[in-house]
Design a protein around this motif. Structure first.
Motif, PDB file in Angstrom:
ATOM      1  N   VAL A 182       5.004   2.091 -10.504  1.00  0.00           N
ATOM      2  CA  VAL A 182       5.368   3.519 -10.979  1.00  0.00           C
ATOM      3  C   VAL A 182       5.467   3.415 -12.366  1.00  0.00           C
ATOM      4  CG1 VAL A 182       7.867   3.454 -10.706  1.00  0.00           C
ATOM      5  CG2 VAL A 182       6.727   5.532 -10.609  1.00  0.00           C
ATOM      6  N   ILE A 183       6.099   2.240 -13.191  1.00  0.00           N
ATOM      7  CA  ILE A 183       6.476   2.194 -14.470  1.00  0.00           C
ATOM      8  C   ILE A 183       5.125   2.033 -15.175  1.00  0.00           C
ATOM      9  CG2 ILE A 183       7.488   0.915 -16.147  1.00  0.00           C
ATOM     10  CD1 ILE A 183       9.267   2.435 -14.724  1.00  0.00           C
ATOM     11  N   ALA A 184       4.203   1.256 -14.629  1.00  0.00           N
ATOM     12  CA  ALA A 184       2.961   1.080 -15.314  1.00  0.00           C
ATOM     13  C   ALA A 184       1.953   2.388 -15.269  1.00  0.00           C
ATOM     14  CB  ALA A 184       2.084   0.021 -14.545  1.00  0.00           C
ATOM     15  N   THR A 185       2.187   3.189 -14.045  1.00  0.00           N
ATOM     16  CA  THR A 185       1.395   4.402 -14.362  1.00  0.00           C
ATOM     17  C   THR A 185       1.903   5.358 -15.164  1.00  0.00           C
ATOM     18  OG1 THR A 185       1.057   4.038 -11.593  1.00  0.00           O
ATOM     19  CG2 THR A 185       0.568   6.356 -12.610  1.00  0.00           C
ATOM     20  N   LEU A 186       3.414   5.388 -15.169  1.00  0.00           N
ATOM     21  CA  LEU A 186       4.088   6.216 -16.261  1.00  0.00           C
ATOM     22  C   LEU A 186       3.637   5.804 -17.602  1.00  0.00           C
ATOM     23  CD1 LEU A 186       6.101   8.388 -17.428  1.00  0.00           C
ATOM     24  CD2 LEU A 186       7.980   6.596 -17.016  1.00  0.00           C
TER      25      LEU A 186
ATOM     26  N   LEU B 199       0.725  -1.184  -0.013  1.00  0.00           N
ATOM     27  CA  LEU B 199       0.008   0.055  -0.035  1.00  0.00           C
ATOM     28  C   LEU B 199       0.793   1.258   0.055  1.00  0.00           C
ATOM     29  CD1 LEU B 199      -2.842  -0.984   2.552  1.00  0.00           C
ATOM     30  CD2 LEU B 199      -2.811  -1.057  -0.122  1.00  0.00           C
ATOM     31  N   LEU B 200       1.894   1.425   0.786  1.00  0.00           N
ATOM     32  CA  LEU B 200       2.758   2.360   0.781  1.00  0.00           C
ATOM     33  C   LEU B 200       3.490   2.759  -0.739  1.00  0.00           C
ATOM     34  CD1 LEU B 200       4.540   1.890   3.967  1.00  0.00           C
ATOM     35  CD2 LEU B 200       3.394   3.839   3.532  1.00  0.00           C
ATOM     36  N   GLY B 201       3.773   1.349  -1.332  1.00  0.00           N
ATOM     37  CA  GLY B 201       4.346   1.489  -2.534  1.00  0.00           C
ATOM     38  C   GLY B 201       3.576   2.323  -3.532  1.00  0.00           C
ATOM     39  N   VAL B 202       2.270   1.685  -3.550  1.00  0.00           N
ATOM     40  CA  VAL B 202       1.178   2.092  -4.583  1.00  0.00           C
ATOM     41  C   VAL B 202       0.971   3.626  -4.429  1.00  0.00           C
ATOM     42  CG1 VAL B 202      -1.225   2.059  -5.345  1.00  0.00           C
ATOM     43  CG2 VAL B 202       0.177  -0.086  -4.855  1.00  0.00           C
ATOM     44  N   ALA B 203       0.587   3.769  -2.921  1.00  0.00           N
ATOM     45  CA  ALA B 203       0.440   5.430  -2.628  1.00  0.00           C
ATOM     46  C   ALA B 203       1.433   6.135  -3.053  1.00  0.00           C
ATOM     47  CB  ALA B 203       0.320   5.462  -1.157  1.00  0.00           C
ATOM     48  N   LEU B 204       2.692   5.904  -3.068  1.00  0.00           N
ATOM     49  CA  LEU B 204       3.600   6.817  -3.672  1.00  0.00           C
ATOM     50  C   LEU B 204       3.923   6.514  -5.098  1.00  0.00           C
ATOM     51  CD1 LEU B 204       6.065   8.886  -2.956  1.00  0.00           C
ATOM     52  CD2 LEU B 204       7.458   7.017  -2.736  1.00  0.00           C
ATOM     53  N   ALA B 205       3.894   5.424  -5.748  1.00  0.00           N
ATOM     54  CA  ALA B 205       3.863   5.123  -7.257  1.00  0.00           C
ATOM     55  C   ALA B 205       3.005   6.053  -7.986  1.00  0.00           C
ATOM     56  CB  ALA B 205       3.948   3.716  -7.601  1.00  0.00           C
ATOM     57  N   VAL B 206       1.658   5.930  -7.562  1.00  0.00           N
ATOM     58  CA  VAL B 206       0.784   6.586  -8.695  1.00  0.00           C
ATOM     59  C   VAL B 206       0.976   8.144  -8.737  1.00  0.00           C
ATOM     60  CG1 VAL B 206      -1.663   6.981  -8.632  1.00  0.00           C
ATOM     61  CG2 VAL B 206      -1.107   5.039  -8.139  1.00  0.00           C
ATOM     62  N   PRO B 207       1.144   8.856  -7.778  1.00  0.00           N
ATOM     63  CA  PRO B 207       1.450  10.579  -7.929  1.00  0.00           C
ATOM     64  C   PRO B 207       2.628  10.564  -8.519  1.00  0.00           C
ATOM     65  CG  PRO B 207       1.615  10.025  -5.692  1.00  0.00           C
ATOM     66  CD  PRO B 207       1.100   8.907  -6.141  1.00  0.00           C
ATOM     67  N   VAL B 208       3.861   9.806  -8.193  1.00  0.00           N
ATOM     68  CA  VAL B 208       4.997   9.925  -9.013  1.00  0.00           C
ATOM     69  C   VAL B 208       4.992   9.627 -10.387  1.00  0.00           C
ATOM     70  CG1 VAL B 208       7.562   9.032  -9.149  1.00  0.00           C
ATOM     71  CG2 VAL B 208       6.582   9.727  -6.988  1.00  0.00           C
ATOM     72  N   GLY B 209       4.293   8.542 -10.694  1.00  0.00           N
ATOM     73  CA  GLY B 209       4.071   8.393 -11.833  1.00  0.00           C
ATOM     74  C   GLY B 209       3.070   9.151 -12.973  1.00  0.00           C
ATOM     75  N   PHE B 210       2.038   9.828 -12.340  1.00  0.00           N
ATOM     76  CA  PHE B 210       1.246  10.886 -12.931  1.00  0.00           C
ATOM     77  C   PHE B 210       2.117  12.075 -13.282  1.00  0.00           C
ATOM     78  CE2 PHE B 210      -2.843   9.020 -11.385  1.00  0.00           C
ATOM     79  CZ  PHE B 210      -3.230   8.703 -12.653  1.00  0.00           C
TER      80      PHE B 210
END
Length: 270
Positions: free
Chosen positions: A154-158, A88-99
């Motif tokens: 993060v790569i998938a979001t990017l 959950l911590l990884g997703v919470a940071l990865a999504v905004p960083v990827g955006f």
């Protein structure tokens, strides 16, 4: 029958025939059960053939013992807590960083080299550094799982943000939408399938990293129990741990898959 009624019925028949045919859920469930039975049968066959693996009854008996004394429940709770916290911590940071990386080219130029750099380093190789910097409590265990989840998501979001059709964005601008509206009404919905796929990959990476993360002075956990069983050549306990991790991971993946179907119902699928 009038010509109008005939045309109406013909049109309805064509529309009904044009709808994609879905496989009955009962048939899918039956195929799943057949697959499980075949897998257990092959496992049992390898055991009877003299290979050094425990038979299903021996593993089932050991699982009953671990459940009876509360060991399995405690291990499941410890491992599930670590995986969920890191994931959950990884997703919470990865999504905004990827955006941010996908929407702003300067941010991507600054951050992407570091993302790619750490992606080439296995999270397991971070364990010695995590122990030195964070000690041997829960923090380094969760951090290693967090890193595996973050790098996958993060790569998938990017890719989801970068892959948004420019025609949709340009059409929104022509209609007078500003960046905030475009981001909320176009970019986020269009990239949501990529984000959810990244979450599923990140969840798998989190479970894959769990066993190594629990090398860090753990006293409970499925990975810790399997490593302790290895010292005594306790194969049934190792199999119980493997099956439990697989069942938990599969269940969590099915939950994400259900969420993906509901959130991306607009997307055409086969």
């Amino acid at each position: 029958m009038s010509l109008v009624e005939a045309d109406t019925r013909a049109g309805a028949a064509v529309a009904a025939g044009a709808q994609p045919r879905r496989r009955p859920p009962v048939r899918k469930l039956i195929l799943n059960l057949i697959s499980v039975v075949i897998g257990i049968g092959l496992w049992w066959g390898f055991s009877l053939a003299g290979h050094d693996i425990p038979a299903p009854p021996a593993v089932l008996t050991r699982a009953g013992e671990l459940i009876a004394d509360g060991t399995l429940a405690a291990d499941v709770l410890a491992s599930l807590t670590r995986v969920l916290a890191g994931f959950l911590l990884g997703v919470a940071l990865a999504v905004p960083v990827g955006f941010l990386m996908g929407w702003y080219a300067p941010v991507r130029a600054l951050v992407e080299p570091w993302i790619q750099f750490f992606r080439t380093i296995p999270p397991l190789a971070i364990i010695p550094l995590a122990i030195v910097l964070m000690g041997i409590e829960e923090t380094p265990k969760i951090f290693v799982i967090f890193l595996a989840s973050f790098l996958s998501c993060v790569i998938a979001t990017l890719q989801g943000v970068v892959g948004v059709d420019r025609t949709l964005i340009n059409a929104a601008r022509v209609l007078g939408a500003n960046d905030r509206i475009i981001f909320g009404r176009v970019v986020i919905p269009a990239s949501s399938p990529f984000i959810l796929v990244g979450m599923r990959v990140g969840l798998g990476s989190s479970w894959a990293t769990l066993v190594a993360a629990e090398l860090i002075a753990a006293q409970q956990g499925l990975g810790y129990r399997m490593q302790s069983a290895q010292l005594y050549y306790d194969l049934p306990t190792i199999f119980v741990g493997l099956i439990t991790i697989g069942v938990l991971g599969l269940g969590m993946d099915r939950i994400l898959l259900l969420a993906e179907k509901r959130l991306t119902s607009w997307q055409e699928t086969r």
